[in-house]
Design an enzyme around this catalytic site. Structure first.
Site, PDB file in Angstrom:
ATOM      1  N   TYR A  54       0.788  -1.003   0.245  1.00 37.73           N
ATOM      2  CA  TYR A  54      -0.002  -0.025  -0.246  1.00 37.73           C
ATOM      3  C   TYR A  54       0.943   1.074   0.046  1.00 37.73           C
ATOM      4  O   TYR A  54       1.879   1.166   0.776  1.00 37.73           O
ATOM      5  CB  TYR A  54      -0.815   0.064   1.289  1.00 37.73           C
ATOM      6  CG  TYR A  54      -2.451   0.002   0.881  1.00 37.73           C
ATOM      7  CD1 TYR A  54      -2.971   0.963  -0.024  1.00 37.73           C
ATOM      8  CD2 TYR A  54      -3.051  -1.106   1.250  1.00 37.73           C
ATOM      9  CE1 TYR A  54      -4.100   0.770  -0.485  1.00 37.73           C
ATOM     10  CE2 TYR A  54      -4.271  -1.442   0.739  1.00 37.73           C
ATOM     11  CZ  TYR A  54      -5.027  -0.253  -0.092  1.00 37.73           C
ATOM     12  OH  TYR A  54      -6.149  -0.357  -0.385  1.00 37.73           O
ATOM     13  N   GLU A  56      -0.737   4.841  -0.848  1.00 43.03           N
ATOM     14  CA  GLU A  56      -1.201   6.059  -0.864  1.00 43.03           C
ATOM     15  C   GLU A  56      -0.411   7.423  -0.989  1.00 43.03           C
ATOM     16  O   GLU A  56       0.230   7.194   0.150  1.00 43.03           O
ATOM     17  CB  GLU A  56      -2.552   6.123  -0.036  1.00 43.03           C
ATOM     18  CG  GLU A  56      -3.735   5.166  -0.558  1.00 43.03           C
ATOM     19  CD  GLU A  56      -4.859   5.203   0.489  1.00 43.03           C
ATOM     20  OE1 GLU A  56      -4.897   5.737   1.483  1.00 43.03           O
ATOM     21  OE2 GLU A  56      -5.863   4.491   0.030  1.00 43.03           O
ATOM     22  N   ASP A 200      -5.483  13.619 -25.287  1.00 48.02           N
ATOM     23  CA  ASP A 200      -5.452  12.246 -24.971  1.00 48.02           C
ATOM     24  C   ASP A 200      -4.715  11.417 -26.061  1.00 48.02           C
ATOM     25  O   ASP A 200      -5.169  11.231 -27.171  1.00 48.02           O
ATOM     26  CB  ASP A 200      -6.823  11.698 -24.836  1.00 48.02           C
ATOM     27  CG  ASP A 200      -6.803  10.254 -24.229  1.00 48.02           C
ATOM     28  OD1 ASP A 200      -5.823   9.672 -24.362  1.00 48.02           O
ATOM     29  OD2 ASP A 200      -7.980  10.042 -24.001  1.00 48.02           O
ATOM     30  N   THR A 226      -2.696   6.131 -22.181  1.00 47.67           N
ATOM     31  CA  THR A 226      -2.565   4.676 -21.754  1.00 47.67           C
ATOM     32  C   THR A 226      -1.102   4.536 -22.103  1.00 47.67           C
ATOM     33  O   THR A 226      -0.182   5.096 -22.523  1.00 47.67           O
ATOM     34  CB  THR A 226      -3.318   3.640 -22.626  1.00 47.67           C
ATOM     35  OG1 THR A 226      -2.505   3.836 -23.871  1.00 47.67           O
ATOM     36  CG2 THR A 226      -4.751   4.105 -22.534  1.00 47.67           C
ATOM     37  N   LYS A 229      -0.629   0.561 -25.465  1.00 50.75           N
ATOM     38  CA  LYS A 229      -0.883   0.594 -26.721  1.00 50.75           C
ATOM     39  C   LYS A 229       0.219   0.792 -27.548  1.00 50.75           C
ATOM     40  O   LYS A 229       1.127  -0.249 -27.190  1.00 50.75           O
ATOM     41  CB  LYS A 229      -1.940   1.617 -27.086  1.00 50.75           C
ATOM     42  CG  LYS A 229      -3.519   1.254 -26.428  1.00 50.75           C
ATOM     43  CD  LYS A 229      -4.603   2.362 -26.767  1.00 50.75           C
ATOM     44  CE  LYS A 229      -5.835   1.952 -25.894  1.00 50.75           C
ATOM     45  NZ  LYS A 229      -6.842   3.078 -25.856  1.00 50.75           N
ATOM     46  N   ARG A 235      -0.497  -2.411 -18.940  1.00 54.23           N
ATOM     47  CA  ARG A 235      -1.860  -1.821 -19.054  1.00 54.23           C
ATOM     48  C   ARG A 235      -1.856  -0.752 -17.777  1.00 54.23           C
ATOM     49  O   ARG A 235      -1.752  -0.943 -16.790  1.00 54.23           O
ATOM     50  CB  ARG A 235      -2.879  -2.877 -18.552  1.00 54.23           C
ATOM     51  CG  ARG A 235      -4.534  -2.589 -18.965  1.00 54.23           C
ATOM     52  CD  ARG A 235      -5.339  -3.795 -19.190  1.00 54.23           C
ATOM     53  NE  ARG A 235      -4.795  -4.306 -20.300  1.00 54.23           N
ATOM     54  CZ  ARG A 235      -5.142  -4.235 -21.752  1.00 54.23           C
ATOM     55  NH1 ARG A 235      -6.235  -3.020 -21.708  1.00 54.23           N
ATOM     56  NH2 ARG A 235      -5.104  -4.756 -22.805  1.00 54.23           N
TER      57      ARG A 235
HETATM   58  C1  LIG Z   1      -7.996   3.553 -25.098  1.00 59.41           C
HETATM   59  C2  LIG Z   1      -8.197   4.969 -24.824  1.00 59.41           C
HETATM   60  C3  LIG Z   1      -8.403   5.152 -23.517  1.00 59.41           C
HETATM   61  C4  LIG Z   1      -8.865   4.363 -22.364  1.00 59.41           C
HETATM   62  O1  LIG Z   1      -7.870   3.502 -22.025  1.00 59.41           O
HETATM   63  P1  LIG Z   1      -8.179   2.312 -20.987  1.00 59.41           P
HETATM   64  O2  LIG Z   1      -6.985   2.151 -20.230  1.00 59.41           O
HETATM   65  O3  LIG Z   1      -8.877   1.387 -21.877  1.00 59.41           O
HETATM   66  O4  LIG Z   1      -8.994   2.977 -19.781  1.00 59.41           O
HETATM   67  C5  LIG Z   1      -8.751   6.699 -23.245  1.00 59.41           C
HETATM   68  N1  LIG Z   1      -8.807   7.524 -24.339  1.00 59.41           N
HETATM   69  C6  LIG Z   1      -8.445   6.731 -25.655  1.00 59.41           C
HETATM   70  C7  LIG Z   1      -8.327   8.112 -26.755  1.00 59.41           C
HETATM   71  C8  LIG Z   1      -8.320   5.722 -25.911  1.00 59.41           C
HETATM   72  O5  LIG Z   1      -7.983   5.337 -27.306  1.00 59.41           O
END
Ligand SMILES: *Cc1c(COP(=O)(O)O)cnc(C)c1O
Length: 436
Positions: A54, A56, A200, A226, A229, A235
């Site tokens: 933990y 936090e 994002d 993320t 990807k 993840r």
């Molecule tokens: C994949 C994605 C997310 C979310 O990611 P998770 O890890 O699945 O929650 C947010 N924004 C965009 C643009 C994405 O392609």
């Protein structure tokens, strides 16, 4: 493989399932644009004893004792991601991309505020204002999209919509847009209407880190991503800023000082939207960021784009319609209406031959999200497997044959055989990982 997998023979029920998934990953062609294969050391860090801790709070400001080593791991992850993107500040605790966006929105806008994002049905993400997501329930969502004829975003239209809607937050970034983003113009628009600008970069993060796409950090106030990807880490999620700035709401800390945006974002993650951070995943993020700093990763990213362009050409040459006509990044969105097959049927047919894609809405789609007129295809995972441009033609050929004759069971069976044999040339996790 040296680590703890061998202990898992104690629970054969779940381990047999994991082994089936490993076989599936090994023997199929993975074309889901948001997926990738991490290195063994990323997985090893994720499967470590750090899961027990933990922690936090932030490094050296924790609410728990015994954090000296997870502090080191988290600081390393922060230092590496800052170096990778040239960021001034980063928080590596978000559990996922969606969590990163939730933390930012909680921190910088109030319930009921207007947000402006990229239309989900044009390739945007649920967390950018969809009515079924917190972002569309707590805030007032408005959208920009692509043009019907070009398949591209018209920045003049974005400016018109922003001027009319007066959003507090503008979001750029998408899950199924094959073109690069004009972050500088987005910033001009955000400044004009007094909005905070969030990029994002969940999808193209690895390509941006490698320098092959426009860099949002000099232009956008806040960046979320993320880590799993194109970035090829575990993840998870991350929040960054190219530079820190005084918060725009004039909030003060207990000493009466104006709070910095970094402090506001930190508190948006914890205690705002999360409890204890996943320190085992944060250690794995440090490993992934370290790998992405290597020149080898740059070569990988370059190959991802070369492969995507080769694949897009293969589809165009066979009469498929790609939204916007091609790709600048790792993915493409294909409108299947000219081929008289739905996204649902295409996904199912290809799946039977061990080729994994996802059905996807196309802009101005006349079908439901459960059926769709399109499919999204990406090259990050197959490029990690070691495929080069010359292999793209083989894959496009298989896909085209199957989609042209989707009910031909013999064709499906023979193609699956060919696919499984083909994939033997691209080994995955060959070091011993099954139960012993
Ligand atoms: C994949 C994605 C997310 C979310 O990611 P998770 O890890 O699945 O929650 C947010 N924004 C965009 C643009 C994405 O392609």
């Amino acid at each position: 493989m040296s680590f703890r997998y061998s202990y898992m023979k104690r629970d054969t029920q779940i381990f047999n399932i994991i082994n089936k998934e490993l076989d599936r990953q090994r023997s199929g062609i993975e074309l889901i644009a948001s997926e990738n294969f991490t290195s063994m050391q990323v997985m090893e860090a994720m499967g470590s004893c750090l899961t027990n801790k933990y922690a936090e709070g932030l490094p050296s400001k924790r609410y728990y004792g015994g954090c000296e080593f997870v502090d080191e791991a988290e600081n390393l992850a922060i230092d590496r991601v800052k170096r990778l993107f040239g960021a001034a500040w980063a928080n590596v605790q978000p559990h996922s991309g969606a969590q990163a966006n939730a933390a930012v929105m909680l921190a910088v806008i109030k319930p009921g505020d207007t947000i402006l994002g990229f239309d989900l049905s044009h390739g945007g993400h649920l967390t950018h204002g969809s009515s079924v997501n917190f972002s569309g329930k707590l805030y007032k969502p408005t959208f920009y999209g692509v043009e019907k004829d070009s398949g591209r975003i018209d920045m003049n239209k974005v400016e018109d919509i922003a001027t009319k809607e007066q959003p507090k937050l503008i979001i750029c970034g998408a899950s199924a847009y094959s073109r690069d983003w004009d972050y500088e113009r987005f910033r001009n628009i955000a400044d004009k209407v007094g909005a905070i600008l969030l990029a994002d970069i969940s999808h193209p993060a690895g390509l941006i880190a490698s320098g092959f796409l426009n860099d949002p950090l000099p232009h956008c106030h806040i960046i979320t991503s993320t880590t799993h990807k194109t970035l090829r880490g575990p993840r998870g999620g991350v929040i960054m800023m190219g530079q820190d700035f005084d918060n725009p709401f004039g909030l003060k800390n207990p000493k009466g000082e104006i709070r910095k945006m970094s402090a506001i974002l930190d508190s948006g993650v914890f205690p705002g939207t999360q409890g204890g951070p996943l320190e085992h995943v944060i250690a794995a993020k440090a490993v992934g960021f370290g790998e992405a700093l290597d020149d080898e990763f740059k070569a990988y990213s370059k190959s991802v784009i070369t492969n995507a362009k080769a694949m897009a050409n293969g589809f165009v040459n066979r009469g498929y319609q790609i939204i916007s006509g091609g790709t600048d990044n790792h993915l493409m969105l294909i409108d299947l209406r000219s081929k008289e097959i739905t996204g649902k049927k295409a996904e199912h047919t290809l799946g039977l031959a061990d080729i994994t894609v996802n059905k996807n809405m196309v802009p101005f789609d006349d079908k439901s999200p459960f059926v769709t007129s399109g499919m999204r295809i990406g090259t990050p995972a197959i490029t990690t497997r070691g495929m080069k441009a010359e292999h793209m033609e083989t894959i496009v050929n298989w896909i085209d044959q199957l989609l042209s004759d989707p009910d031909n069971q013999d064709l499906i069976n023979s193609t699956r055989n060919d696919v499984n044999n083909f994939m033997k040339d691209f080994p995955l996790y060959e070091e011993k990982m099954e139960v012993v």
